[in-house]
Motif scaffolding. Sequence first.
Motif, mmCIF file in Angstrom:
data_model
loop_
_atom_site.group_PDB
_atom_site.id
_atom_site.type_symbol
_atom_site.label_atom_id
_atom_site.label_comp_id
_atom_site.label_asym_id
_atom_site.label_seq_id
_atom_site.Cartn_x
_atom_site.Cartn_y
_atom_site.Cartn_z
ATOM 1 N N UNK A 7 -11.529 7.342 5.191
ATOM 2 C CA UNK A 7 -11.671 5.825 4.758
ATOM 3 C C UNK A 7 -12.500 5.451 3.143
ATOM 4 N N UNK A 8 -13.351 6.477 2.940
ATOM 5 C CA UNK A 8 -13.870 6.304 1.595
ATOM 6 C C UNK A 8 -12.772 6.358 0.373
ATOM 7 N N UNK A 9 -11.848 7.374 0.181
ATOM 8 C CA UNK A 9 -10.889 7.495 -0.612
ATOM 9 C C UNK A 9 -9.753 6.335 -0.569
ATOM 10 N N UNK A 10 -9.489 6.092 0.607
ATOM 11 C CA UNK A 10 -8.504 4.952 1.014
ATOM 12 C C UNK A 10 -8.899 3.588 0.610
ATOM 13 N N UNK A 50 -11.787 -2.707 6.569
ATOM 14 C CA UNK A 50 -10.741 -1.744 6.382
ATOM 15 C C UNK A 50 -9.458 -2.056 6.717
ATOM 16 N N UNK A 51 -8.901 -3.242 6.789
ATOM 17 C CA UNK A 51 -7.582 -3.550 6.788
ATOM 18 C C UNK A 51 -6.497 -3.297 5.403
ATOM 19 N N UNK A 52 -5.596 -3.113 5.754
ATOM 20 C CA UNK A 52 -4.502 -3.075 4.636
ATOM 21 C C UNK A 52 -3.516 -4.083 4.504
ATOM 22 N N UNK A 53 -3.959 -5.114 4.657
ATOM 23 C CA UNK A 53 -2.928 -6.413 4.372
ATOM 24 C C UNK A 53 -3.443 -7.389 3.106
ATOM 25 N N UNK A 68 4.438 -21.527 -1.118
ATOM 26 C CA UNK A 68 5.137 -20.290 -0.286
ATOM 27 C C UNK A 68 3.866 -19.482 0.283
ATOM 28 N N UNK A 69 3.818 -19.022 1.229
ATOM 29 C CA UNK A 69 2.923 -18.128 1.857
ATOM 30 C C UNK A 69 3.451 -16.752 2.068
ATOM 31 N N UNK A 70 2.942 -15.822 1.539
ATOM 32 C CA UNK A 70 3.631 -14.573 1.319
ATOM 33 C C UNK A 70 2.566 -13.641 1.991
ATOM 34 N N UNK A 71 2.920 -12.584 3.067
ATOM 35 C CA UNK A 71 1.816 -11.707 3.776
ATOM 36 C C UNK A 71 2.764 -10.276 3.339
ATOM 37 N N UNK A 72 1.870 -9.385 3.086
ATOM 38 C CA UNK A 72 2.420 -7.907 2.979
ATOM 39 C C UNK A 72 1.424 -6.994 3.972
ATOM 40 N N UNK A 73 2.222 -5.932 4.321
ATOM 41 C CA UNK A 73 1.211 -4.952 5.077
ATOM 42 C C UNK A 73 1.536 -3.626 4.697
ATOM 43 N N UNK A 74 0.818 -2.844 4.162
ATOM 44 C CA UNK A 74 0.982 -1.440 3.734
ATOM 45 C C UNK A 74 1.704 -0.602 4.622
ATOM 46 N N UNK A 75 2.687 0.093 4.500
ATOM 47 C CA UNK A 75 3.389 0.830 5.416
ATOM 48 C C UNK A 75 2.731 2.062 5.598
ATOM 49 N N UNK A 76 2.392 2.286 6.942
ATOM 50 C CA UNK A 76 1.842 3.769 7.353
ATOM 51 C C UNK A 76 0.614 4.050 6.642
ATOM 52 N N UNK A 77 -0.161 2.963 6.497
ATOM 53 C CA UNK A 77 -1.604 3.092 5.844
ATOM 54 C C UNK A 77 -2.413 3.701 6.752
ATOM 55 N N UNK A 78 -2.209 3.547 8.028
ATOM 56 C CA UNK A 78 -3.014 4.226 9.131
ATOM 57 C C UNK A 78 -3.087 5.689 9.157
ATOM 58 N N UNK A 105 -2.728 10.314 -7.239
ATOM 59 C CA UNK A 105 -3.056 11.633 -7.052
ATOM 60 C C UNK A 105 -4.502 11.697 -7.807
ATOM 61 N N UNK A 106 -4.975 10.588 -8.591
ATOM 62 C CA UNK A 106 -6.418 10.633 -9.416
ATOM 63 C C UNK A 106 -7.360 9.757 -8.340
ATOM 64 N N UNK A 107 -6.825 9.158 -7.238
ATOM 65 C CA UNK A 107 -7.489 8.584 -6.263
ATOM 66 C C UNK A 107 -7.792 9.492 -4.866
ATOM 67 N N UNK A 108 -6.656 10.041 -4.569
ATOM 68 C CA UNK A 108 -6.629 10.816 -3.274
ATOM 69 C C UNK A 108 -6.386 12.144 -3.342
ATOM 70 N N UNK A 109 -6.169 12.517 -4.677
ATOM 71 C CA UNK A 109 -5.745 14.034 -4.861
ATOM 72 C C UNK A 109 -4.512 14.642 -4.488
#
Length: 313
Positions: free
Chosen positions: A149-152, A193-196, A131-141, A227-231
């Motif tokens: 970009x550094x924190x993300x 820098x993609x989020x997939x 099986x192939x699974x593809x996920x795309x983070x929602x509203x990550x832009x 909160x520890x990564x992005x504040x």
Amino acid sequence: MANPKPIGIELKFGLIIGLVIIATAVVGTFAKWKEFYDLFVPNGTLLNWRFVFLILSIAVLVVWFVMNYFWQQEYNRHEITKKDRDNLNDALKISENERLTDVITGIPNSRSLEKDIDEFFARNRPSKKMQFIFIDLKNFRKVNSKFGFNKTNDLLRAIAQTIYKRMRRNEDMYKYSVNDNHDKESFYRVYPGGDEFAFIIEGDQADAIGFSNRLIGQFQEISKKTINILGENINLSFHCAVVEIDPRDSFNDIFRKAEDCYKISKEGKSEFTICWHPNTQELILSKDPKKKADYERARSLFEVMTIVDKDYE
């Protein structure tokens, strides 16, 4: 069997030993000249076995030292060449590993995925389904725009490593990217820098959906650490597409099918959305209580989107 090595003698010690032997031979010859002469040249006759044996012994000794010297030189050059070759092979392996690894997350990238799919299905006809699974983070832009970009990138690394370290033996994970221009390019073109993320799961569709269910729990766990990564605390979610792999499919065929499910899943409004193909598998596997449980749990966790069956032949 290992190649024989030349007898190595340090130069300074070899010279000392050689000088001692020569000096001893010279002194002994002059001190006992008459006895030496009578032994090897009796009655002035050179053609006797003792004299011939002496000359041959000296010649063999000289040839041996000369050949061993050249042998040692050649052996040293061979060792240097071998070390250079090993170093080059190591450098090539490191370079290939870096080429197939995503620099941000540290997990295999899309090139690695393409290579694995092409190599595996070109040489095998697996008895088990894949099986192939593809996920795309929602509203990550929006997350990228807000936190930079550094924190993300740190967040993407945390997501990838959290999931990757919990993968089972029959599961593979890859960092993937989506091209901004969906109208002109296929959705699986690479850009930094993609989020997939993409996954290959051994098993039937219920196994893939069960894996997707597990992903929700992991995303909820990671959300508590943002909160520890992005504040700031944010809730992470994703769109998900699940497609059964046909061994006859090429890399592009698999993604062409996955793209249809992916686009449908993005139309959902809930926090987590999923679309799987073919839809008929749900009816077939629902007869198994364990398999049915995965589908029922998926419907409670995801907004399940429906795709119309397509003929991909």
